[in-house]
Design a protein around this motif. Structure first.
Motif, short mmCIF file in Angstrom:
data_model
loop_
_atom_site.label_atom_id
_atom_site.label_comp_id
_atom_site.label_asym_id
_atom_site.label_seq_id
_atom_site.Cartn_x
_atom_site.Cartn_y
_atom_site.Cartn_z
N LEU A 1 0.60 -1.13 0.14
CA LEU A 1 -0.08 -0.06 0.07
C LEU A 1 1.01 1.37 -0.27
O LEU A 1 0.66 2.38 -0.81
N MET B 1 1.39 6.38 -6.85
CA MET B 1 0.48 7.16 -7.47
C MET B 1 0.50 8.80 -7.13
O MET B 1 0.41 9.39 -8.10
N VAL C 1 -5.38 10.61 -4.21
CA VAL C 1 -5.73 9.28 -4.05
C VAL C 1 -4.25 8.69 -3.07
O VAL C 1 -4.63 7.62 -2.41
N LEU D 1 -4.77 8.85 0.30
CA LEU D 1 -5.94 7.98 0.73
C LEU D 1 -5.43 6.60 0.95
O LEU D 1 -5.71 5.98 2.05
N ILE D 2 -4.26 6.20 -0.15
CA ILE D 2 -3.85 4.82 0.20
C ILE D 2 -3.10 4.66 1.33
O ILE D 2 -3.06 3.67 1.94
N SER E 1 -5.05 4.61 4.47
CA SER E 1 -5.71 3.35 4.75
C SER E 1 -4.67 2.33 5.13
O SER E 1 -4.95 1.54 5.96
N VAL F 1 -4.47 2.78 8.90
CA VAL F 1 -5.85 2.51 9.30
C VAL F 1 -5.85 1.01 9.56
O VAL F 1 -6.21 0.44 10.52
N VAL G 1 -6.54 -0.28 -6.65
CA VAL G 1 -7.03 0.81 -5.34
C VAL G 1 -8.48 0.24 -4.83
O VAL G 1 -8.49 0.03 -3.89
N LEU H 1 -8.01 -2.97 -2.65
CA LEU H 1 -7.18 -2.50 -1.38
C LEU H 1 -8.37 -1.91 -0.13
O LEU H 1 -8.44 -2.28 0.72
N LEU H 2 -9.12 -1.02 -0.88
CA LEU H 2 -9.89 -0.31 -0.18
C LEU H 2 -11.10 -1.15 0.33
O LEU H 2 -11.83 -1.07 1.35
N LEU I 1 -10.19 -3.04 3.18
CA LEU I 1 -10.06 -2.39 4.44
C LEU I 1 -11.66 -2.11 4.88
O LEU I 1 -11.87 -2.27 6.23
#
Lengths: 151, 100
Positions: free
Chosen positions: A18, A25, A38, A41-42, A45, A48, B72, B75-76, B79
């Motif tokens: 990630l 990105m 973006v 965000l990755i 996450s 998280v 993407v 992966l999300l 999560l």
């Protein structure tokens, strides 16, 4: 709360992927889909996911900075890239480009838009992590109060 | 689209149709699902079918950036499923403590 061993092992494999993909990105965003938002965000996450598998305290240790610090530094980066153009006598937030020929035949084509994108990147990481950490930390504390209300 | 020959074009169109029907079926489960875990798994399935749709669509229009979008999304979606699982687990833990 008990943290699942399966999730811990899976996140150990996923988090490097990630983080590398988020930087990819971020850097690709200039001429292709992608960019600071973006990427941030990755990366957010990823932290998280770490907080989900090991707990918020461990995730805070891994992040090293407070999420608020990341937010502030990101905003300062974005503002700084605008002020850089003001110093040069251009309009606010004008993209400045520099051709650098480093020794060894390396050709760098640097722009101030990258600084702005890194600022957005840090702001998004800070926001996502701050939101999820506060939700996670509040979670168990909400349950006893709700139990008191129903009984 | 002109670059694809007849067989591949048909294969892509048929796959897109089947994946669309599968997404529709998953949405039916999402709306009708009697319990929360059913709905969570339906959302998961919609996300992964969308990944397949994006990959097939990237073959159709010869544009490789859709593959990154699918990555993407995967992966999300993972999560999101983990977050839902923790939420459900927390509800069960709460029920057990109230029963005691």
């Amino acid at each position: 709360m008990i943290y699942s061993l399966i999730l811990q092992v899976a996140t150990r494999l996923l988090i490097p992927l990630l983080l590398v993909f988020s930087v990819f990105m971020l850097l690709r965003g200039h001429s292709h889909p992608g960019g600071g938002f973006v990427g941030g965000l990755i990366a957010g996450s990823a932290f998280v996911l770490y907080a989900f598998s090991r707990g918020v305290g461990a995730a805070r240790q891994v992040l090293r900075f407070e999420p608020q610090t990341l937010l502030g530094v990101g905003l300062a980066c974005a503002l700084g890239s605008g002020i850089l153009a003001l110093i040069q006598g251009e309009a606010f937030l004008t993209g400045l480009w520099a051709d650098l020929y480093l020794p060894g035949g390396i050709h760098l084509y640097l722009g101030s838009t990258l600084i702005f994108d890194i600022g957005v990147f840090l702001v998004v990481i800070g926001t996502v992590v701050l939101m999820m950490f506060s939700v996670e930390e509040r979670g168990p504390a909400v349950i006893p109060s709700r139990r008191n209300d129903t009984s | 689209m002109e670059d694809l020959d007849g067989f591949l074009l048909w294969a892509v169109f048929i796959s897109l149709a089947i994946i669309s029907l599968a997404i529709l079926g998953a949405f039916v489960r999402l709306i009708r699902g009697p319990s929360l875990p059913d709905r969570v798994i339906a959302i998961d399935l919609v996300a992964y079918l969308t990944m397949g749709f994006l990959a097939t669509y990237s073959v159709l229009i010869q544009e490789e950036t859709y593959i990154d979008v699918a990555l993407v999304l995967g992966l999300l979606a993972f999560l999101g499923t983990v977050a839902f699982a923790r939420y459900i687990e927390r509800i069960h833990a709460e029920e057990e403590t109230t029963e005691l």
